[in-house]
Design a protein around this motif. Sequence first.
Motif, mmCIF file in Angstrom:
data_model
loop_
_atom_site.group_PDB
_atom_site.id
_atom_site.type_symbol
_atom_site.label_atom_id
_atom_site.label_comp_id
_atom_site.label_asym_id
_atom_site.label_seq_id
_atom_site.Cartn_x
_atom_site.Cartn_y
_atom_site.Cartn_z
ATOM 1 N N ILE A 26 3.499 5.093 -11.208
ATOM 2 C CA ILE A 26 4.858 5.478 -10.314
ATOM 3 C C ILE A 26 5.425 4.411 -9.518
ATOM 4 O O ILE A 26 4.793 3.457 -8.823
ATOM 5 C CB ILE A 26 4.877 6.520 -9.782
ATOM 6 N N GLU A 27 6.470 4.021 -9.291
ATOM 7 C CA GLU A 27 7.355 3.654 -8.355
ATOM 8 C C GLU A 27 6.982 4.577 -6.883
ATOM 9 O O GLU A 27 7.465 5.326 -6.750
ATOM 10 C CB GLU A 27 8.475 2.780 -8.582
ATOM 11 N N ALA A 28 6.980 3.638 -5.808
ATOM 12 C CA ALA A 28 6.919 3.951 -4.732
ATOM 13 C C ALA A 28 7.583 3.120 -3.530
ATOM 14 O O ALA A 28 7.780 2.523 -3.660
ATOM 15 C CB ALA A 28 5.372 4.505 -3.978
ATOM 16 N N ILE A 29 8.090 3.812 -2.384
ATOM 17 C CA ILE A 29 8.725 3.319 -1.428
ATOM 18 C C ILE A 29 7.443 3.096 0.140
ATOM 19 O O ILE A 29 7.525 4.031 0.256
ATOM 20 C CB ILE A 29 9.919 3.140 -0.882
ATOM 21 N N TYR A 30 7.081 1.867 0.533
ATOM 22 C CA TYR A 30 6.339 2.051 1.544
ATOM 23 C C TYR A 30 6.123 2.378 2.570
ATOM 24 O O TYR A 30 7.441 1.966 2.674
ATOM 25 C CB TYR A 30 5.170 0.630 1.376
ATOM 26 N N LYS A 62 2.946 -5.071 -5.491
ATOM 27 C CA LYS A 62 3.983 -5.661 -4.554
ATOM 28 C C LYS A 62 4.938 -6.171 -5.973
ATOM 29 O O LYS A 62 4.844 -7.004 -7.375
ATOM 30 C CB LYS A 62 3.601 -7.419 -4.190
ATOM 31 N N ASP A 63 6.469 -6.104 -6.366
ATOM 32 C CA ASP A 63 7.655 -5.520 -7.341
ATOM 33 C C ASP A 63 7.678 -7.670 -7.143
ATOM 34 O O ASP A 63 8.628 -7.852 -6.062
ATOM 35 C CB ASP A 63 9.156 -5.077 -7.348
ATOM 36 N N CYS A 101 9.849 -1.107 -2.201
ATOM 37 C CA CYS A 101 9.315 -0.374 -3.424
ATOM 38 C C CYS A 101 8.293 -1.875 -4.049
ATOM 39 O O CYS A 101 8.160 -2.698 -4.100
ATOM 40 C CB CYS A 101 11.009 -0.843 -4.779
ATOM 41 N N LEU A 102 7.592 -0.686 -4.244
ATOM 42 C CA LEU A 102 6.197 -1.063 -4.875
ATOM 43 C C LEU A 102 5.532 -0.094 -6.397
ATOM 44 O O LEU A 102 6.088 0.906 -6.366
ATOM 45 C CB LEU A 102 4.422 -1.218 -3.912
ATOM 46 N N GLN A 103 5.419 -1.073 -6.557
ATOM 47 C CA GLN A 103 4.152 0.245 -7.747
ATOM 48 C C GLN A 103 3.436 -0.325 -8.202
ATOM 49 O O GLN A 103 2.167 -0.395 -7.380
ATOM 50 C CB GLN A 103 4.600 -0.599 -9.097
ATOM 51 N N ILE A 109 6.706 9.049 -2.752
ATOM 52 C CA ILE A 109 6.792 8.306 -4.189
ATOM 53 C C ILE A 109 7.885 9.762 -4.588
ATOM 54 O O ILE A 109 8.618 10.849 -4.211
ATOM 55 C CB ILE A 109 5.716 8.554 -4.658
ATOM 56 N N LYS A 145 -1.316 1.254 -9.351
ATOM 57 C CA LYS A 145 -1.522 0.412 -10.017
ATOM 58 C C LYS A 145 -2.823 0.793 -10.438
ATOM 59 O O LYS A 145 -3.319 0.819 -11.949
ATOM 60 C CB LYS A 145 -1.926 -1.024 -9.891
#
Length: 165
Positions: A129-133, A164-165, A118-120, A146, A122
């Motif tokens: 928006i939060e996203a999944i690589y 990265k979170d 899980c990433l955001q 997303i 920038k």
Amino acid sequence: MKDWFLLYCKRSEQERAVINLDRQGVECYYPQVNVNKIVRGKRVEISEPLFPSYIFVYFDPEHLSYTTVRSTRGVADFIRQGARPQMVQQELVYGLMMNENCEVHQAKLSSLPIPGECLQLKQGQFKGIEAIYQEADGEKRSFMLINLLGKPVKVSVENEDIVKD
């Protein structure tokens, strides 16, 4: 006089083309990069072509014809400018050879997130928006999953836009 040229190979047949071109006395080079991937549930480091389906070749067209090289198994055709195959500058090829094992380049590619992380974002149109690589999309971009309007959407974003979170 020998010169460098760029060949386009059939999909996933670079190895076959290199073997067959070597048998004909053609010097071949295709830069590779080590990347971390998950294979069968385990993280492994594998070598992948930096330019998939492309090979640099060094030969003398007066001793070995373009047709012979182009007709080699695994080769699709030369990259051309007009009717003649395009020559590649020696400095470019030798620069790639020197930088292929550069640790900075390797570290940059291995620092990418792992699939499912899980990433955001920038920057850019999806900022915040939060996203999944999902996977790398070349050297400078990545595919992210997303959630837009309740539906998962796969988008390609610049690597520097990822936090990265």
